[in-house]
Design a protein around this motif. Sequence first.
Motif, PDB file in Angstrom:
ATOM      1  N   ALA A  43       0.835  -1.205   0.000  1.00 23.82           N
ATOM      2  CA  ALA A  43       0.000   0.000   0.000  1.00 23.82           C
ATOM      3  C   ALA A  43       0.871   1.257   0.000  1.00 23.82           C
ATOM      4  O   ALA A  43       1.923   1.301   0.647  1.00 23.82           O
ATOM      5  CB  ALA A  43      -0.900  -0.007   1.237  1.00 23.82           C
ATOM      6  N   GLU A  65      -8.204  -9.476   5.409  1.00 20.98           N
ATOM      7  CA  GLU A  65      -7.472  -8.830   4.328  1.00 20.98           C
ATOM      8  C   GLU A  65      -7.341  -9.810   3.171  1.00 20.98           C
ATOM      9  O   GLU A  65      -6.913 -10.955   3.363  1.00 20.98           O
ATOM     10  CB  GLU A  65      -6.075  -8.414   4.786  1.00 20.98           C
ATOM     11  N   SER A  73       0.419  -4.056   5.284  1.00 18.83           N
ATOM     12  CA  SER A  73      -0.881  -3.549   5.745  1.00 18.83           C
ATOM     13  C   SER A  73      -1.377  -4.319   6.972  1.00 18.83           C
ATOM     14  O   SER A  73      -2.134  -3.775   7.778  1.00 18.83           O
ATOM     15  CB  SER A  73      -1.908  -3.565   4.614  1.00 18.83           C
ATOM     16  N   GLU A  91      -2.968 -14.958   1.090  1.00 16.94           N
ATOM     17  CA  GLU A  91      -1.905 -14.723   0.094  1.00 16.94           C
ATOM     18  C   GLU A  91      -1.680 -16.032  -0.672  1.00 16.94           C
ATOM     19  O   GLU A  91      -1.560 -17.094  -0.069  1.00 16.94           O
ATOM     20  CB  GLU A  91      -0.617 -14.274   0.802  1.00 16.94           C
ATOM     21  N   ALA A 120      -7.575 -16.592  -3.100  1.00 11.12           N
ATOM     22  CA  ALA A 120      -8.626 -15.959  -2.286  1.00 11.12           C
ATOM     23  C   ALA A 120     -10.009 -16.553  -2.580  1.00 11.12           C
ATOM     24  O   ALA A 120     -10.798 -16.773  -1.653  1.00 11.12           O
ATOM     25  CB  ALA A 120      -8.624 -14.457  -2.541  1.00 11.12           C
ATOM     26  N   PHE A 135     -10.318  -5.547   3.999  1.00  5.18           N
ATOM     27  CA  PHE A 135      -9.438  -4.801   3.088  1.00  5.18           C
ATOM     28  C   PHE A 135      -9.263  -5.632   1.819  1.00  5.18           C
ATOM     29  O   PHE A 135      -8.711  -6.733   1.870  1.00  5.18           O
ATOM     30  CB  PHE A 135      -8.091  -4.538   3.768  1.00  5.18           C
ATOM     31  N   ASP A 137      -7.488  -6.031  -1.651  1.00  5.07           N
ATOM     32  CA  ASP A 137      -6.273  -5.520  -2.307  1.00  5.07           C
ATOM     33  C   ASP A 137      -5.604  -6.680  -3.038  1.00  5.07           C
ATOM     34  O   ASP A 137      -4.476  -7.042  -2.732  1.00  5.07           O
ATOM     35  CB  ASP A 137      -5.338  -4.933  -1.235  1.00  5.07           C
ATOM     36  N   VAL A 139      -6.495  -9.550  -6.702  1.00  9.56           N
ATOM     37  CA  VAL A 139      -6.634  -9.621  -8.168  1.00  9.56           C
ATOM     38  C   VAL A 139      -7.774  -8.702  -8.618  1.00  9.56           C
ATOM     39  O   VAL A 139      -8.921  -8.870  -8.192  1.00  9.56           O
ATOM     40  CB  VAL A 139      -6.910 -11.077  -8.609  1.00  9.56           C
TER      41      VAL A 139
HETATM   42  C1  LIG Z   1      -1.333  -5.532  -3.865  1.00 11.19           C
HETATM   43  S1  LIG Z   1      -0.658  -6.893  -3.056  1.00 11.19           S
HETATM   44  C2  LIG Z   1      -1.237  -6.733  -1.417  1.00 11.19           C
HETATM   45  C3  LIG Z   1      -0.547  -5.638  -0.668  1.00 11.19           C
HETATM   46  C4  LIG Z   1      -0.857  -5.607   0.813  1.00 11.19           C
HETATM   47  N1  LIG Z   1      -2.287  -5.563   1.053  1.00 11.19           N
HETATM   48  C5  LIG Z   1      -0.216  -4.394   1.445  1.00 11.19           C
HETATM   49  O1  LIG Z   1      -0.749  -3.283   1.272  1.00 11.19           O
HETATM   50  O2  LIG Z   1       0.817  -4.532   2.078  1.00 11.19           O
HETATM   51  C6  LIG Z   1      -1.623  -8.215  -3.660  1.00 11.19           C
HETATM   52  C7  LIG Z   1      -1.128  -9.591  -3.211  1.00 11.19           C
HETATM   53  O3  LIG Z   1      -2.121 -10.553  -3.617  1.00 11.19           O
HETATM   54  C8  LIG Z   1      -1.452 -11.742  -3.949  1.00 11.19           C
HETATM   55  N2  LIG Z   1      -2.333 -12.533  -4.833  1.00 11.19           N
HETATM   56  C9  LIG Z   1      -2.380 -12.527  -6.195  1.00 11.19           C
HETATM   57  N3  LIG Z   1      -3.341 -13.350  -6.628  1.00 11.19           N
HETATM   58  C10 LIG Z   1      -3.931 -13.871  -5.522  1.00 11.19           C
HETATM   59  C11 LIG Z   1      -5.013 -14.756  -5.327  1.00 11.19           C
HETATM   60  N4  LIG Z   1      -5.701 -15.258  -6.346  1.00 11.19           N
HETATM   61  N5  LIG Z   1      -5.353 -15.074  -4.064  1.00 11.19           N
HETATM   62  C12 LIG Z   1      -4.664 -14.559  -2.997  1.00 11.19           C
HETATM   63  N6  LIG Z   1      -3.636 -13.707  -3.129  1.00 11.19           N
HETATM   64  C13 LIG Z   1      -3.289 -13.362  -4.370  1.00 11.19           C
HETATM   65  C14 LIG Z   1      -0.177 -11.291  -4.636  1.00 11.19           C
HETATM   66  O4  LIG Z   1       0.812 -12.313  -4.569  1.00 11.19           O
HETATM   67  C15 LIG Z   1       0.172 -10.038  -3.841  1.00 11.19           C
HETATM   68  O5  LIG Z   1       1.099 -10.347  -2.830  1.00 11.19           O
END
Ligand SMILES: C[S@@+](CC[C@H](N)C(=O)[O-])C[C@H]1O[C@@H](n2cnc3c(N)ncnc32)[C@H](O)[C@@H]1O
Length: 217
Positions: A43, A65, A73, A91, A120, A135, A137, A139
């Motif tokens: 973030a 989250e 975050s 994650e 997710a 939260f 954040d 796909v």
């Molecule tokens: C934008 S980042 C999250 C940042 C975090 N919320 C922060 O602000 O510190 C999105 C994360 O989602 C993970 N991700 C991607 N596809 C996913 C899925 N289908 N299910 C769960 N996590 C996934 C990615 O590996 C990445 O680490």
Amino acid sequence: MKSRIDAILQKSQAEYLDSILPPRDPLLQKMERYAEEHGHPIADPEVAQLMRLLVRVSSPTRVLEIGTNIGYSVIVMGRECGPDARIETIEIDPGTLDSARSFVREAELSAQVVFHEGAALEVIPRLSGPFDFVFIDCVKTEYGDYLDLVLPLLTPGALIFCDNLLWKGQIADGPRSERDVASTAALAAFNQRMTTDPRLLTTILPVGDGVGISVFG
Ligand SMILES: C[S@@+](CC[C@H](N)C(=O)[O-])C[C@H]1O[C@@H](n2cnc3c(N)ncnc32)[C@H](O)[C@@H]1O
């Protein structure tokens, strides 16, 4: 339409606001450097500051989250939560989740943190909730599906905080590359839904890459 719609959306204003952001603690600074060096999409600091404020005023005890990354975050939210709070975070990437576990351990939060490894859309249906702060954040093409899965798990008054809702200007101006077509269309539909669903009271703010704040019920 406001007569000065661009009154605050200017580079100099954004730079000024950046310049007065409170300094982060040493662990968060270390994570920001780590994220920069390793290309992790954590973030933006101004988004984190808004999240901090929302968690502080709403005092959630069951946080979800979607998209952990390196746990930045989680720590931002966790620092605002008391020992009775539980943060569940999802994650898909095991290596990234290992980094998150290690940083969160270092943060010594009083809140309990539960890490879920997996996609997710597969993990959320296994969660029992209820959640009072979510939260989103993860796909971008899946935001609407996350909402479908999460709504039945929310307590009345729960907050939903979403990142990247302006998608680097592409929602307003259209996708800049073939790669962004699906995500841009999905986020535009998501924004429309968030702002019109009668169960939600939503505002979308030009903070960071665009954040949505919704109250459920
Ligand atoms: C934008 S980042 C999250 C940042 C975090 N919320 C922060 O602000 O510190 C999105 C994360 O989602 C993970 N991700 C991607 N596809 C996913 C899925 N289908 N299910 C769960 N996590 C996934 C990615 O590996 C990445 O680490």
